[in-house]
Scaffold this motif. Structure first.
Motif, short mmCIF file in Angstrom:
data_model
loop_
_atom_site.label_atom_id
_atom_site.label_comp_id
_atom_site.label_asym_id
_atom_site.label_seq_id
_atom_site.Cartn_x
_atom_site.Cartn_y
_atom_site.Cartn_z
N ALA A 219 -30.70 37.48 17.29
CA ALA A 219 -30.89 38.42 16.17
C ALA A 219 -29.78 39.46 16.13
O ALA A 219 -29.33 39.85 15.04
CB ALA A 219 -32.25 39.09 16.28
N SER A 220 -29.33 39.90 17.29
CA SER A 220 -28.36 41.00 17.30
C SER A 220 -26.91 40.54 17.15
O SER A 220 -26.06 41.32 16.74
CB SER A 220 -28.50 41.80 18.61
N ARG A 221 -26.61 39.25 17.48
CA ARG A 221 -25.22 38.82 17.49
C ARG A 221 -24.93 37.58 16.64
O ARG A 221 -23.76 37.26 16.42
CB ARG A 221 -24.76 38.55 18.93
N ASN A 222 -25.96 36.88 16.18
CA ASN A 222 -25.73 35.68 15.38
C ASN A 222 -26.23 35.79 13.95
O ASN A 222 -25.87 34.98 13.09
CB ASN A 222 -26.38 34.46 16.03
N VAL A 223 -27.08 36.77 13.69
CA VAL A 223 -27.63 36.99 12.35
C VAL A 223 -27.08 38.29 11.81
O VAL A 223 -26.98 39.29 12.54
CB VAL A 223 -29.18 37.03 12.38
N SER A 228 -33.03 39.73 8.26
CA SER A 228 -34.09 39.93 9.25
C SER A 228 -34.29 38.69 10.10
O SER A 228 -34.27 37.56 9.59
CB SER A 228 -35.41 40.27 8.54
N ALA A 229 -34.48 38.90 11.40
CA ALA A 229 -34.77 37.81 12.32
C ALA A 229 -35.49 38.37 13.54
O ALA A 229 -35.14 39.46 14.02
CB ALA A 229 -33.50 37.09 12.75
N VAL A 230 -36.49 37.65 14.01
CA VAL A 230 -37.21 38.04 15.22
C VAL A 230 -37.41 36.79 16.07
O VAL A 230 -37.88 35.76 15.56
CB VAL A 230 -38.58 38.67 14.91
N ILE A 231 -37.06 36.87 17.34
CA ILE A 231 -37.34 35.80 18.30
C ILE A 231 -38.12 36.43 19.44
O ILE A 231 -37.63 37.34 20.12
CB ILE A 231 -36.05 35.15 18.84
N SER A 232 -39.35 35.98 19.64
CA SER A 232 -40.21 36.56 20.67
C SER A 232 -40.70 35.48 21.62
O SER A 232 -41.40 34.55 21.20
CB SER A 232 -41.43 37.25 20.04
N ALA A 233 -40.31 35.59 22.90
CA ALA A 233 -40.90 34.74 23.93
C ALA A 233 -42.26 35.33 24.29
O ALA A 233 -42.34 36.50 24.69
CB ALA A 233 -39.99 34.67 25.14
N THR A 234 -43.30 34.56 24.15
CA THR A 234 -44.66 35.07 24.35
C THR A 234 -45.39 34.43 25.53
O THR A 234 -46.47 34.89 25.90
CB THR A 234 -45.50 34.85 23.08
N GLN A 235 -44.81 33.37 26.11
CA GLN A 235 -45.43 32.72 27.26
C GLN A 235 -44.34 32.22 28.21
O GLN A 235 -43.31 31.73 27.77
CB GLN A 235 -46.25 31.49 26.84
N VAL A 250 -41.95 26.42 31.63
CA VAL A 250 -42.08 26.29 30.18
C VAL A 250 -42.06 27.68 29.55
O VAL A 250 -42.79 28.58 30.00
CB VAL A 250 -43.38 25.55 29.79
N ILE A 251 -41.23 27.85 28.54
CA ILE A 251 -41.18 29.10 27.76
C ILE A 251 -41.67 28.77 26.35
O ILE A 251 -41.23 27.77 25.75
CB ILE A 251 -39.74 29.65 27.67
N ARG A 252 -42.56 29.58 25.82
CA ARG A 252 -43.02 29.39 24.44
C ARG A 252 -42.91 30.72 23.68
O ARG A 252 -42.96 31.80 24.28
CB ARG A 252 -44.47 28.90 24.39
N GLY A 253 -42.79 30.61 22.36
CA GLY A 253 -42.71 31.82 21.56
C GLY A 253 -42.65 31.53 20.08
O GLY A 253 -42.87 30.40 19.64
N THR A 254 -42.34 32.57 19.32
CA THR A 254 -42.29 32.45 17.87
C THR A 254 -40.97 32.95 17.33
O THR A 254 -40.27 33.77 17.94
CB THR A 254 -43.42 33.26 17.19
N THR A 255 -40.63 32.45 16.15
CA THR A 255 -39.45 32.89 15.42
C THR A 255 -39.86 33.32 14.02
O THR A 255 -40.80 32.77 13.45
CB THR A 255 -38.41 31.75 15.33
N ARG A 256 -39.13 34.28 13.46
CA ARG A 256 -39.45 34.82 12.13
C ARG A 256 -38.15 35.07 11.36
O ARG A 256 -37.16 35.51 11.93
CB ARG A 256 -40.21 36.15 12.24
N TRP A 257 -38.21 34.83 10.05
CA TRP A 257 -37.04 35.02 9.20
C TRP A 257 -37.49 35.00 7.74
O TRP A 257 -38.64 34.69 7.44
CB TRP A 257 -36.01 33.91 9.45
#
Length: 385
Positions: A219-223, A228-235, A250-257
């Motif tokens: 989000a900070s260097r590629n967008v 707007s962009a959000v990448i959240s690792a949640t697990q 295993v890493i899981r999470g959500t993305t938003r745009w």
């Protein structure tokens, strides 16, 4: 339009809401909820058809000779959250509760449907009760099952209670309301080893730790800073013993745009970073990214209709707010038909638990306002001449 919903019917709608709150059901399992809704609609003379998106249903009422038609959608599912409210009408189902106010959305739509059955209008109104809004894409399922093929309509509308706004504030933006939503799962495979001899293995936990930090650079260097962009690792899951470096993490999470090119860039960068970071620690990575919901984008004309109605109603005032990075599968319906998704403020005085909290409860003071909004929408768009 003057208030047209009798107070005794609002009181009854509050009772419906409390009943629904006690019988929460998860997405595509809302059988008792759907049965309750269908029984009310049939009682008021609606034609009811079921089976759209498994447990979704549509109540239709036509009057006069006009071909004009509108849709009003309410979501009906609950969440896998344990209720902590201590209410007398708290969930009776352990681990499941109405933590997003869908019980209130259903009750407002039902109260409006009841009033509309007595209203003199010219055209058709479809009250659409949609399952599985929370993550599972019930809106998409209803569309795929022929919602708009079987129920032609000119436009479609939905509302959501919004605890962050003062009671009665109405936000209906001309464009972006809610973000697009994706999920990711990254499996990092290394070589297990004794915790005292890490040099004999390839540590997937260290790789995962570096990767979670690296993901924030997307989000900070590629967008662009103007997007707007959000990448959240949640697990993060890995390991079973104090002294064993595991084989896998295993890493899981959500993305938003909002913009589709941003969503594509997020996915590409997650894959690239996962592979390169894992390789840097002598591990491998496998990435699964799913595009779940598109962005919720309003039709400007329909949004203006909602704002015009809100501006004439006692207890409601038009407000402005930034779009939310949360997601909403009403977006699938807005991709097929012009429409408007809007928020109605539901702030409580004092403690005001937010959506998806185990302490959340729909604010019943909003119920008459939302009901009147729906009735006024039907009256304004299907006005008898």
């Amino acid at each position: 339009m003057q208030q047209c919903v009798p107070s005794e019917e609002i009181d009854e709608a509050v009772k419906w809401r409390h009943h629904l709150h006690q019988i929460p059901e998860l997405g595509f399992e809302e059988h008792e909820t759907a049965g309750f809704i269908a029984a009310r609609l049939v009682e008021w003379g609606y034609s009811v058809r079921t089976g759209y998106g498994k447990t979704g249903l549509v109540g239709t009422l036509s009057q006069g000779t006009s071909s004009k038609a509108i849709g009003i959608r309410a979501d009906i599912d609950a969440l896998p959250i344990s209720e902590q409210t201590g209410l007398s009408y708290a969930s009776r189902t352990p681990g499941i509760m109405h933590a997003c106010g869908h019980d209130g959305h259903v009750s407002m739509a039902l109260a409006a449907a009841r009033t509309c059955s007595r209203l003199n209008f010219d055209g058709t109104v479809h009250f659409i009760f949609q399952p599985a809004e929370e993550n599972e894409g019930g809106g998409r399922a209803m569309v795929e099952d022929g919602l708009f093929r079987d129920f032609p309509m000119d436009s479609i509308y939905a509302l959501h209670n919004w605890p962050a706004l003062e009671l009665g504030q109405c936000v209906a933006r001309d464009d972006q309301m809610m973000a697009a939503f994706g999920t990711f799962e990254i499996k990092i495979k290394g070589r297990g080893a004794h915790g005292a001899m890490p040099h004999e293995g390839a540590d997937p936990i260290v790789a995962a730790s570096h990767l979670v930090s690296a993901l924030q650079s997307i989000a900070s260097r590629n967008v662009s800073p103007l997007q707007s962009a959000v990448i959240s690792a949640t697990q993060i899951h890995g390991g079973d013993a104090w002294n064993v470096i595991p084989e896998d993490v295993v890493i899981r999470g959500t993305t938003r745009w909002f913009e589709e090119d941003v969503g594509a860039k997020i996915e590409a960068r997650i894959r690239s970073l996962a592979m390169s970071v894992a390789a840097g620690f002598d591990c491998t990575a496998k990435v699964d990214h799913l595009f779940r919901y598109p962005a919720t984008i309003n039709d400007p004309r329909c949004a203006e209709i909602v704002r015009n109605i809100a501006s004439t109603m006692p207890g409601i005032n038009v407000a402005d707010a930034l779009p939310s990075m949360a997601a909403e599968d009403f977006a699938f319906m807005l991709r097929e038909k012009p429409g408007c998704y809007f928020w109605l403020g539901a702030r409580r005085p004092g403690k005001n638990p937010g959506l998806h909290s185990g302490y959340f409860d729909f604010n019943d003071d909003l119920l008459p306002l939302g009901t009147e909004m729906w009735v006024s929408l039907v009256d304004s768009q299907l006005k008898a001449i």
